[in-house]
Design a protein around this motif. Structure first.
Motif, PDB file in Angstrom:
ATOM      1  N   LEU A 172      33.051  18.769  28.690  1.00  0.00           N
ATOM      2  CA  LEU A 172      32.631  18.307  27.365  1.00  0.00           C
ATOM      3  C   LEU A 172      31.564  17.225  27.450  1.00  0.00           C
ATOM      4  CD1 LEU A 172      35.984  18.293  25.370  1.00  0.00           C
ATOM      5  CD2 LEU A 172      34.448  20.179  25.942  1.00  0.00           C
ATOM      6  N   THR A 173      31.421  16.580  28.610  1.00  0.00           N
ATOM      7  CA  THR A 173      30.336  15.597  28.744  1.00  0.00           C
ATOM      8  C   THR A 173      28.979  16.290  28.712  1.00  0.00           C
ATOM      9  OG1 THR A 173      30.377  15.715  31.168  1.00  0.00           O
ATOM     10  CG2 THR A 173      31.798  14.073  30.117  1.00  0.00           C
ATOM     11  N   LEU A 174      28.928  17.541  29.181  1.00  0.00           N
ATOM     12  CA  LEU A 174      27.691  18.316  29.117  1.00  0.00           C
ATOM     13  C   LEU A 174      27.518  18.964  27.749  1.00  0.00           C
ATOM     14  CD1 LEU A 174      27.826  20.191  32.567  1.00  0.00           C
ATOM     15  CD2 LEU A 174      26.454  18.185  31.995  1.00  0.00           C
ATOM     16  N   ARG A 175      28.604  19.474  27.192  1.00  0.00           N
ATOM     17  CA  ARG A 175      28.523  20.288  25.979  1.00  0.00           C
ATOM     18  C   ARG A 175      28.504  19.459  24.697  1.00  0.00           C
ATOM     19  NH1 ARG A 175      32.890  24.029  25.188  1.00  0.00           N
ATOM     20  NH2 ARG A 175      31.432  24.957  23.697  1.00  0.00           N
ATOM     21  N   PHE A 176      29.048  18.248  24.741  1.00  0.00           N
ATOM     22  CA  PHE A 176      29.129  17.437  23.520  1.00  0.00           C
ATOM     23  C   PHE A 176      28.645  16.012  23.780  1.00  0.00           C
ATOM     24  CE2 PHE A 176      32.050  20.916  22.862  1.00  0.00           C
ATOM     25  CZ  PHE A 176      31.737  21.313  21.572  1.00  0.00           C
ATOM     26  N   PRO A 177      27.333  15.860  23.971  1.00  0.00           N
ATOM     27  CA  PRO A 177      26.783  14.517  24.179  1.00  0.00           C
ATOM     28  C   PRO A 177      26.882  13.695  22.895  1.00  0.00           C
ATOM     29  CG  PRO A 177      25.020  16.104  23.886  1.00  0.00           C
ATOM     30  CD  PRO A 177      26.293  16.901  23.946  1.00  0.00           C
ATOM     31  N   LEU A 178      26.704  12.404  23.036  1.00  0.00           N
ATOM     32  CA  LEU A 178      26.789  11.496  21.883  1.00  0.00           C
ATOM     33  C   LEU A 178      25.507  10.676  21.754  1.00  0.00           C
ATOM     34  CD1 LEU A 178      30.449  10.344  22.474  1.00  0.00           C
ATOM     35  CD2 LEU A 178      29.645  11.526  20.432  1.00  0.00           C
ATOM     36  N   PRO A 179      24.358  11.312  21.590  1.00  0.00           N
ATOM     37  CA  PRO A 179      23.118  10.547  21.450  1.00  0.00           C
ATOM     38  C   PRO A 179      23.029   9.884  20.083  1.00  0.00           C
ATOM     39  CG  PRO A 179      22.674  12.865  21.116  1.00  0.00           C
ATOM     40  CD  PRO A 179      24.124  12.763  21.499  1.00  0.00           C
ATOM     41  N   LYS A 180      22.417   8.723  20.039  1.00  0.00           N
ATOM     42  CA  LYS A 180      22.176   8.021  18.774  1.00  0.00           C
ATOM     43  C   LYS A 180      23.465   7.791  17.985  1.00  0.00           C
ATOM     44  CE  LYS A 180      17.784   9.245  19.632  1.00  0.00           C
ATOM     45  NZ  LYS A 180      17.932   9.967  20.867  1.00  0.00           N
ATOM     46  N   ILE A 181      24.595   7.602  18.681  1.00  0.00           N
ATOM     47  CA  ILE A 181      25.872   7.548  17.977  1.00  0.00           C
ATOM     48  C   ILE A 181      25.933   6.380  16.999  1.00  0.00           C
ATOM     49  CG2 ILE A 181      26.959   6.300  19.892  1.00  0.00           C
ATOM     50  CD1 ILE A 181      28.592   8.816  17.449  1.00  0.00           C
ATOM     51  N   ASP A 182      25.394   5.212  17.391  1.00  0.00           N
ATOM     52  CA  ASP A 182      25.407   4.063  16.477  1.00  0.00           C
ATOM     53  C   ASP A 182      24.599   4.358  15.221  1.00  0.00           C
ATOM     54  OD1 ASP A 182      26.945   2.699  18.280  1.00  0.00           O
ATOM     55  OD2 ASP A 182      25.274   1.595  19.170  1.00  0.00           O
TER      56      ASP A 182
END
Length: 695
Positions: free
Chosen positions: A503-513
């Motif tokens: 899931l670290t590859l499939r569901f990144p969290l860019p720009k989360i803030d």
């Protein structure tokens, strides 16, 4: 480096409040989000980038002076081969094939070489240097229609007619128009008497199979023999009067063209009038001399089209077209028809008719469990899991609730459990990564293109490289892309290589803030617009669909303008949609608008984000009284149904990754599922006589 978003973004007020009170214009600054550089931002190359860009600009204008001055300084820069290729292009009149060969030997057959070869072949064509073109093509083939046709012309102009005619025949056999560079080849081929009547007629029927009627009319001029003309005459008669096919002698007159004609005529009539088209085919299939495979092909197409119509009961016709349930996709739509009527006994009868593999799919395991548990006379409880009385149903749901997919998450909701992520990181050996980078120069160039924000070039490099990678090497691309901050590619490669549990590859969290700030301003939970973005573009800031949707949240320019006007957001042109900050602001505001438009129903709003508000309103009007899970299952468009299921699933995953409660549905949404919805919420289907419209 893209400028950081200004702190004044914190003052943005979007959502419902923005429509009730005057607001200052949003995004007064030129606001951009920082690119996720990862390891793509090599500090050693940073001072060389502006030099590269200035030299590239000069070369594109045809000026080699700056390149000659700077090339010794840039030779160690990964993108130098592109500059050298541009320099060679500017000197085509003064170089030979030896110079091209030297470039290929030095830089290999990567993307710079492919681009140089395209330009070199085009130059040789313009100069009509046929021998040189033939030599260049064979050394480094570029099998596009234009260059393939031109190779045939080159054979013709270098006294190799047999090779030219062979190439012409191969290029001729297509149901659509060929590249214009084929025109002179085809003219010479016909003039030499090589266009036989069988070849002329074969292409006509290929055009018919492609429903390319205008082109077929043009091709019919090449058919001069009497039998061929009679077959074509029979086709036009049947096209104008479909029941002409039922006349005695029609099948014999069509001969080998019977299948193509029947398919075309039946499909055309069904699209105009489904009931009449079905009646025609059921009559023809008894008399026409078609084999089983040919009949099955039409049976399948027609049955699927009728089964997808949830407003009309075609059960009797479907029983004639597919009596033994040999078409799995048709059976699945017959189950959806039964679901739309909440006919649970029929659902229970139909699911076992699916092939064993399809029966084991979570979708049909879920509906099997619900059908078994659903009993109109049962006492409905407040909590769904208390209502499961059948142990078989409970066992199915318990097993399903361990899965990480839409139906597994639904089962978890029914059982009042958190969803299961079942995550496992991919094991990567750093030595394998270093070996891969050393083996292919493209892995030096790709991160540089990313650092320059040139996603198209980075993707082109990878597309050119991927076929050369081994089965062991391909998964490493996902890991490298993640290190580079290229989220789109890490997601795509993880899917291609079946790295489903990472899931670290499939569901990144860019720009989360940033997502959190904008979502809160719109009174939305963060994971919903994040899930929309993951589904829409996989976090590709430069994404553009074939319909023209742009950017991270894939907004159409017209939608962006309307949303900006309603929410007082500064928006200049469609180019703004490639600015991640503006795209997220507009996309999240649009999502909030849709939620309000559909009375805070998140599922309807999600469907409308994909299929449009008008279409979803029609679906809600037709089937809005159905339980929520049945409504989703019976969305007429496969794309939209999968879209809604994906977004709901991704939202639950992002909730868990963000340390939020792991629910896919709210309590209110859970209460709207089939097991707790009143049994009287059943819909009747119109008879075939009342409507012929197919969604």
């Amino acid at each position: 480096m893209i400028p950081l978003i200004d702190k004044t973004i914190k003052k943005i007020r979007l959502g419902l409040a923005s429509k009730k009170a005057f607001m200052p214009v949003l995004l007064m600054c030129s606001c951009y989000l920082p690119a996720d550089q990862g390891q793509s931002d090599n500090p050693a190359y940073k001072p060389l980038r502006p030099v590269f860009l200035s030299v590239e600009k000069a070369l594109q204008k045809g000026d080699n002076t700056l390149f000659e001055q700077k090339k010794s300084h840039l030779k160690a820069y990964p993108l130098y081969p592109y500059l050298e290729a541009l320099s060679l292009k500017n000197r085509f009149f003064h170089i030979s094939q030896r110079d091209i060969d030297r470039f290929v030997k030095q830089h290999g057959k990567g993307l710079p070489t492919r681009q140089l070869q395209n330009e070199w072949l085009n130059f040789l064509l313009q100069q009509k240097q046929w021998r040189a073109y033939k030599m260049a093509y064979h050394k480094n083939p570029v099998p596009t229609p234009k260059f393939e046709c031109s190779l045939g012309v080159a054979y013709l102009n270098t006294q190799h007619p047999k090779l030219a005619w062979k190439k012409a025949e191969k290029l001729w056999l297509t149901g659509s128009s060929q590249h214009k560079s084929c025109n002179s080849l085809f003219i010479a081929w016909k003039k030499a008497g090589k266009l036989t009547q069988p070849l002329a007629e074969q292409r006509f029927w290929l055009a018919i199979d492609d429903s390319n009627i205008t082109f077929a009319r043009y091709l019919s001029k090449n058919i001069t023999n009497t039998p061929g003309q009679k077959r074509i005459e029979q086709f036009w008669k049947a096209r104008d009067i479909p029941w002409h096919l039922a006349k005695s002698g029609s099948a014999e007159a069509l001969g080998s063209a019977l299948e193509s004609t029947t398919q075309y005529v039946v499909k055309r009539l069904v699209r105009l009038n489904a009931q009449e088209g079905a009646s025609l085919w059921l009559a023809l299939r008894k008399t026409l001399p078609l084999n089983k495979t040919q009949k099955d092909k039409i049976d399948h197409w027609l049955a699927l089209r009728l089964a997808r119509n949830l407003r009309i009961n075609y059960d009797k016709t479907l029983a004639q077209l597919d009596p033994h349930y040999q078409f799995s996709d048709v059976t699945q739509w017959r189950i959806r028809q039964a679901l739309s009527r909440q006919d649970w006994p029929r659902v229970n009868r139909l699911i076992p008719q699916l092939p064993d593999k399809d029966q084991q799919h979570p979708r049909w395991q879920y509906w099997r469990a619900i059908a078994i548990a659903s009993n109109p006379s049962a006492i409905r409880k407040t909590r769904v899991h208390q209502n499961i009385k059948d142990q078989t149903s409970d066992t199915l749901l318990k097993s399903l609730s361990q899965e990480r997919d839409f139906y597994g998450f639904l089962a978890a909701e029914i059982r009042d459990q958190d969803v299961k992520l079942n995550a496992a990181r991919t094991s990567v050996n750093p030595k394998d990564v270093r070996r891969l980078i050393r083996q292919f120069d493209a892995f030096d160039r790709i991160p540089e293109w990313l650092a320059l924000g040139r996603y198209y070039e980075a993707q082109s490099e990878l597309n050119r490289l991927r076929p050369q990678l081994s089965e062991k090497q391909r998964p490493l691309v996902a890991w490298l892309a993640k290190q580079w901050g290229w989220h789109f590619q890490s997601i795509v490669t993880a899917a291609q290589e079946s790295l489903w549990d990472d899931l670290t590859l499939r569901f990144p969290l860019p720009k989360i803030d940033y997502f959190q700030t904008i979502a809160q301003e719109n009174k939305l939970d963060t994971s919903w617009p994040l899930a929309i973005t993951r589904q829409e573009s996989a976090f590709h800031p430069k994404a553009r669909s074939h319909k023209g949707a742009r950017g991270l949240m894939q907004l159409m320019p017209a939608t962006a303008r309307m949303t900006a006007r309603l929410n007082h957001i500064k928006y200049n042109s469609s180019r703004d949609l490639y600015n991640p900050a503006i795209n997220i602001v507009l996309g999240t505001a649009h999502l909030a608008d849709l939620k309000e438009r559909f009375d805070n129903n998140r599922i309807y709003a999600t469907a409308a984000y994909n299929a449009g508000s008008s279409r979803v309103r029609r679906w809600v009007k037709a089937r809005g009284n159905l339980p929520l899970d049945i409504w989703i299952e019976t969305i007429p468009f496969d794309e939209t149904r999968q879209y809604v299921q994906n977004v709901l699933t991704y939202r639950a995953i992002y909730n868990r990754l963000n340390q939020q409660p792991g629910n896919m549905l709210s309590d209110e949404e859970t209460s709207m599922l089939a097991l707790v919805s009143p049994a009287e919420n059943q819909v009747s289907m119109a008879s075939p006589e009342t409507s012929f419209e197919i969604p």
